[in-house]
Scaffold this motif. Structure first.
Motif, PDB file in Angstrom:
ATOM      1  N   ALA A  37       0.853  -1.186   0.000  1.00  0.00           N
ATOM      2  CA  ALA A  37       0.000   0.000   0.000  1.00  0.00           C
ATOM      3  C   ALA A  37       0.888   1.234   0.000  1.00  0.00           C
ATOM      4  O   ALA A  37       1.869   1.304   0.741  1.00  0.00           O
ATOM      5  CB  ALA A  37      -0.910  -0.004   1.230  1.00  0.00           C
ATOM      6  N   ASN A  38       0.566   2.190  -0.860  1.00  0.00           N
ATOM      7  CA  ASN A  38       1.353   3.409  -0.972  1.00  0.00           C
ATOM      8  C   ASN A  38       0.439   4.625  -0.999  1.00  0.00           C
ATOM      9  O   ASN A  38      -0.715   4.530  -1.405  1.00  0.00           O
ATOM     10  CB  ASN A  38       2.189   3.389  -2.261  1.00  0.00           C
ATOM     11  CG  ASN A  38       3.157   2.239  -2.289  1.00  0.00           C
ATOM     12  OD1 ASN A  38       3.973   2.087  -1.395  1.00  0.00           O
ATOM     13  ND2 ASN A  38       3.042   1.399  -3.291  1.00  0.00           N
ATOM     14  N   GLY A  44      14.669  10.479  -1.256  1.00  0.00           N
ATOM     15  CA  GLY A  44      14.136   9.560  -2.251  1.00  0.00           C
ATOM     16  C   GLY A  44      14.656   9.858  -3.638  1.00  0.00           C
ATOM     17  O   GLY A  44      15.560  10.679  -3.828  1.00  0.00           O
ATOM     18  N   LYS A  45      14.065   9.183  -4.613  1.00  0.00           N
ATOM     19  CA  LYS A  45      14.444   9.374  -6.017  1.00  0.00           C
ATOM     20  C   LYS A  45      13.181   9.409  -6.867  1.00  0.00           C
ATOM     21  O   LYS A  45      12.371   8.488  -6.826  1.00  0.00           O
ATOM     22  CB  LYS A  45      15.337   8.224  -6.477  1.00  0.00           C
ATOM     23  CG  LYS A  45      15.638   8.251  -7.960  1.00  0.00           C
ATOM     24  CD  LYS A  45      17.096   8.501  -8.204  1.00  0.00           C
ATOM     25  CE  LYS A  45      17.418   8.434  -9.684  1.00  0.00           C
ATOM     26  NZ  LYS A  45      17.454   9.740 -10.301  1.00  0.00           N
ATOM     27  N   GLY A  82      13.128   4.617  -0.099  1.00  0.00           N
ATOM     28  CA  GLY A  82      13.487   3.381   0.583  1.00  0.00           C
ATOM     29  C   GLY A  82      12.705   2.228  -0.021  1.00  0.00           C
ATOM     30  O   GLY A  82      12.686   2.045  -1.228  1.00  0.00           O
ATOM     31  N   SER A  83      12.007   1.482   0.818  1.00  0.00           N
ATOM     32  CA  SER A  83      11.232   0.343   0.330  1.00  0.00           C
ATOM     33  C   SER A  83       9.778   0.721   0.043  1.00  0.00           C
ATOM     34  O   SER A  83       8.960  -0.152  -0.225  1.00  0.00           O
ATOM     35  CB  SER A  83      11.273  -0.792   1.360  1.00  0.00           C
ATOM     36  OG  SER A  83      10.702  -0.353   2.577  1.00  0.00           O
ATOM     37  N   THR A  84       9.463   2.011   0.105  1.00  0.00           N
ATOM     38  CA  THR A  84       8.107   2.457  -0.171  1.00  0.00           C
ATOM     39  C   THR A  84       8.082   3.414  -1.352  1.00  0.00           C
ATOM     40  O   THR A  84       9.123   3.830  -1.859  1.00  0.00           O
ATOM     41  CB  THR A  84       7.465   3.141   1.056  1.00  0.00           C
ATOM     42  OG1 THR A  84       8.206   4.318   1.353  1.00  0.00           O
ATOM     43  CG2 THR A  84       7.434   2.229   2.258  1.00  0.00           C
ATOM     44  N   VAL A  85       6.874   3.761  -1.744  1.00  0.00           N
ATOM     45  CA  VAL A  85       6.661   4.633  -2.895  1.00  0.00           C
ATOM     46  C   VAL A  85       5.632   5.685  -2.515  1.00  0.00           C
ATOM     47  O   VAL A  85       4.660   5.385  -1.823  1.00  0.00           O
ATOM     48  CB  VAL A  85       6.132   3.801  -4.090  1.00  0.00           C
ATOM     49  CG1 VAL A  85       5.714   4.689  -5.243  1.00  0.00           C
ATOM     50  CG2 VAL A  85       7.173   2.785  -4.545  1.00  0.00           C
ATOM     51  N   ILE A  86       5.867   6.907  -2.944  1.00  0.00           N
ATOM     52  CA  ILE A  86       4.853   7.957  -2.862  1.00  0.00           C
ATOM     53  C   ILE A  86       4.555   8.368  -4.293  1.00  0.00           C
ATOM     54  O   ILE A  86       5.472   8.621  -5.081  1.00  0.00           O
ATOM     55  CB  ILE A  86       5.342   9.164  -2.037  1.00  0.00           C
ATOM     56  CG1 ILE A  86       5.602   8.753  -0.591  1.00  0.00           C
ATOM     57  CG2 ILE A  86       4.318  10.296  -2.096  1.00  0.00           C
ATOM     58  CD1 ILE A  86       6.209   9.853   0.264  1.00  0.00           C
TER      59      ILE A  86
END
Length: 139
Positions: A3-4, A26-27, A61-65
């Motif tokens: 979930a993001n 982030g990137k 990291g290991s998540t996404v926005i």
């Protein structure tokens, strides 16, 4: 399954994502505006929407926005949620909270709580609500 958060902006998505990339570490891996749509789709848009962000993605990291600009006249102020950041050190919590507070609105100053070494709540300059949390050991 993952979930993001998907954030909607009032014409400031590009600036927000560049800010988040710089200050959250982030990137940005995707950023496209409506100008890149196929001609038949682009022809249906009002001219002011062509430079608006259709879709953006920031790997953090290991998540996404992810996010986009709201369609003209359809923006609604975010409410009923916060993007929660779990950080590893109190120093990182202070740094991130300070960056998100820049031209924003602090809802709860960052401080020690019974569950966290540092916890704070802020709405950033782009209107997005955040919680910054550096938890105490759960052991």
């Amino acid at each position: 399954m993952q979930a993001n958060a998907y954030l909607t902006f009032n014409g400031r998505c590009e600036a927000a994502f560049k800010f988040y990339e710089q200050h959250l570490g982030g990137k940005i891996v995707a950023m496209m505006n409506h100008e890149g749509l196929p001609p038949e789709d682009k022809a249906q848009l009002p001219p002011e929407m062509l430079n608006a962000i259709l879709h953006a993605r920031l790997d953090l990291g290991s998540t996404v926005i992810m996010g986009s600009d709201a369609f003209a006249g359809r923006y609604e102020k975010p409410q009923g949620f916060s993007v929660s950041l779990l950080v590893d050190t109190p120093e990182e919590a202070e740094r991130v909270f300070g960056a998100l507070s820049e031209n924003g609105s602090v809802l709860m100053p960052i401080e020690e709580t019974f569950w966290a070494i540092r916890f704070g709540m802020v709405t950033d300059q782009f209107g997005i609500p955040w919680m910054v949390n550096c938890e105490k050991s759960l052991g």
